[in-house]
Scaffold this motif. Sequence first.
Motif, PDB file in Angstrom:
ATOM      1  N   LEU A 172       0.816  -1.212   0.000  1.00 52.91           N
ATOM      2  CA  LEU A 172       0.000   0.000   0.000  1.00 52.91           C
ATOM      3  C   LEU A 172       0.849   1.262   0.000  1.00 52.91           C
ATOM      4  N   ASP A 173       2.172   1.097   0.032  1.00 44.38           N
ATOM      5  CA  ASP A 173       3.079   2.241   0.071  1.00 44.38           C
ATOM      6  C   ASP A 173       3.660   2.543  -1.304  1.00 44.38           C
ATOM      7  N   GLY A 174       4.166   1.498  -1.988  1.00 44.87           N
ATOM      8  CA  GLY A 174       4.686   1.681  -3.338  1.00 44.87           C
ATOM      9  C   GLY A 174       5.996   2.423  -3.411  1.00 44.87           C
ATOM     10  N   ASP A 189       0.014  -7.260  -5.029  1.00 44.41           N
ATOM     11  CA  ASP A 189      -0.833  -6.180  -5.520  1.00 44.41           C
ATOM     12  C   ASP A 189      -1.224  -5.295  -4.351  1.00 44.41           C
ATOM     13  N   THR A 190      -2.252  -4.491  -4.545  1.00 44.14           N
ATOM     14  CA  THR A 190      -2.693  -3.574  -3.492  1.00 44.14           C
ATOM     15  C   THR A 190      -4.087  -3.915  -2.979  1.00 44.14           C
ATOM     16  N   ALA A 242      -8.667  -9.291  -1.727  1.00 44.83           N
ATOM     17  CA  ALA A 242      -8.337 -10.443  -2.575  1.00 44.83           C
ATOM     18  C   ALA A 242      -7.291 -11.325  -1.905  1.00 44.83           C
ATOM     19  N   ALA A 243      -6.340 -10.696  -1.228  1.00 45.48           N
ATOM     20  CA  ALA A 243      -5.301 -11.475  -0.545  1.00 45.48           C
ATOM     21  C   ALA A 243      -5.910 -12.311   0.581  1.00 45.48           C
ATOM     22  N   ASP A 277      -0.146 -19.039   2.420  1.00 46.87           N
ATOM     23  CA  ASP A 277      -0.064 -19.342   3.854  1.00 46.87           C
ATOM     24  C   ASP A 277       0.043 -18.097   4.716  1.00 46.87           C
ATOM     25  N   ALA A 278       0.371 -16.956   4.100  1.00 46.91           N
ATOM     26  CA  ALA A 278       0.527 -15.726   4.882  1.00 46.91           C
ATOM     27  C   ALA A 278       0.375 -14.521   3.963  1.00 46.91           C
ATOM     28  N   ILE A 279       0.061 -13.383   4.575  1.00 44.58           N
ATOM     29  CA  ILE A 279      -0.037 -12.106   3.868  1.00 44.58           C
ATOM     30  C   ILE A 279       0.859 -11.109   4.592  1.00 44.58           C
TER      31      ILE A 279
END
Length: 767
Positions: free
Chosen positions: A442-444, A467-468, A472-473, A483-485
């Motif tokens: 979310l920073d980019g 992605d942002t 969806a994640a 398994d993780a975000i």
Amino acid sequence: MISAWAAGWRLELARLRASPWDLGLMTLVPLLALVLLGALFHAGSPDSLPMAVVDADHSATSRELTRLLRASPQLRVAAEPSGLPEAWTLVRRGEVWAVLHVPAGLERQVLRGEPAEVLVYRNAAFYSISAVAGRGITGALAHLNAGLLARLALQHGLPALRIEAPRVQATVLFNPQLSQEWFLEALLQPGTLHVLMSALVVVALGRGVAPGGLAAMAGQLAPYVLAFTAWQWAGTAWLCGWRGWGVHGSLPLLLLGQFVLYACYAALAALVALGLRDTYTALSAVALYGGPAMTFSDATLPVAGGPLFTQLWSQALPFSAYIKLQMEQMFMGSPATDSLPWLGRMAAVGLVAFLLAGWLVARGRGRPVPEPVALAVAARPPAGAAFGSELVHGLRDTLRQVLHTRPALVILVLAGLVYGFYYPAAYRHESALRLPLAVVDLDGGVLSGRLIERLAAAPQLKIRQRDTDLVAARQRLLHREVDAIVVIPAGFERGLLAGTRADALAVYMNGAYVVRTSAVAEGLQTVLAGALAELAAGPAQALGLRTLQPVAALQHPLFNTREGYGSYVVPGVAVIIVHQTLLMGIGLILAERRRLGAAYASGAELLGSALAFVLLGTLTALFYSGFVNWFQDYPRGGHGAVVLCATLLFVMATVAFAMLLGSYFERGEHPAQALAAGSALLFFLSGMPWPFSAMPQPLAWLAQGLPSTAGVQVLVKANQMQASLAEVAPELATLALLALGYGALAAHRLLRRQQRDIEAVRGGVPV
């Protein structure tokens, strides 16, 4: 069709009523297994694990760190030795699971603003227990660093707000407590019960299939499927209802999946029994594919990154499909549509196996299996023969019986060889590799891009999505696609460069798979700690500091330096394999001797027979500690004399225990039926994956009466930890006492009581 089904049902119920043994295996033994599992994991997770602190600094900082360690719920500071050599002795004795060494001059380095390190030594030979201790140490160090940063802020005249290291906010989903009780008991209940049911089905169909084809065979299988499904439902009610863990998805789908699991394995056992037409070989077969099913299920060490055989075998086993359904419905609350493919896979395997078994019945393979070839008992020495002659006779006769009786040869010789290659295959890759990960940036910024590059380069992790879209994640996590975000918040780079309190990195992990979660957490911790230290170096220097982490931990895993999962599990399980093959093989020999009326004529003959079993067991145990450890490249190199002494005492105690148990079995297949499903429970009772301190005290005392418990402890310490004779003396003494105690009881039983039993069976005619 209904009448044929009813005929099969009535036939099997009549057989069960006529066989207290089989009825007990279907009623009392599952109840006992569920009670033991419930008691074993009642504590939830290990805590108050003993550790040692070696304080060479003797400063306010080191004393504060010790205080924080004492306050950790996972830890108990059990010793403060004066130096590391004394600490190593405590580790090898099993008195502590980790050692923290605070080097001299640590506080001086911290006050100068220089990076400082403490050394953390964990006993990775007992990986799962020491990992919990390691997490407790990491938490204590985090609290210490927070206090030190505030102290440094005052020292440099800086606002405390501007002296905060980049933070990571970790959230565990689906099993937020990372409860070992929920995870392990949910895994072991079906893992134990389906093997026990399979063994019962093999023996049942070995007695013959009722006339009526598929319908009659279905009627025969129905009592076993319904009984064990009911036991599984009772276990689920205990765990998810009484213990309060809950079912977070579809309860009807979970219960249906459990019914299909047992129906599938009943059909597979029927196919094996009818296809092999040898009850003993069929029992060995169901133990081979059923016993290690948990190992290959992908619920413990992930099979991704493993050998092709491991991945294919995991996909082929119905148990793997059931575990995925269970995790999705019991733990994760996934949509029912996600689990229907696993239900369909189990149903398809069961249907194919059932139809093939019916085809074998149509081909005439449903007749009763003939009794096994009787043991060839050699003529005894003449009355009054010397002690040595009778002893040699007992030794030779027993070896000949083992080598010339196929079931005994398979269990006592071939099974150990096969398992030496088969079981380690599940852990060949040693560590979790390329676990799927989603990154939501979310920073980019440039710094977030560098952080993602570090994550992509980690061998444990594989970025599946970048992605942002956080929604969806999260869906990918719910559907087990990742398994993780890792979420990099907006403004992360700006806050970090400005030295202000930036939003924390957010990490969400799937806690349903505890072992997989631990692997993901370790991989992320390693990557993020290094990356954040690197990213924070510039802001720290701008604030006049060299680091925003005053005290870092330098990890040193002991004995299992690669922290390989196979290097941890297989050496302990190898002891269980030797233990179980001896119990089943000796039980078979003694039951057949009893059936044939071939009692031991003297104590010398009995001793000779015991020596034959000791010889076979010792060779198998040395095969694992020697060849298998070398071939699989597991940690090894213990003192030869200690290893040999420990092996002999373990095998002697196991043989004595097996001969005592074997004196009670009436048929050769009974030991395999009773013991095939207990291997996993014995492993957890050994104190290797689950500490004695987390067991109820009566259960921990009971575990000490099993040769496998002291055997696992002493052989792992001798082989993997290079323990000295003095350091394993308590376990050696336990094994010696067990050998003497069980040996005396076995001799009394076999030389007196069994003789009377045989005389009674043969109408009082002496044997």
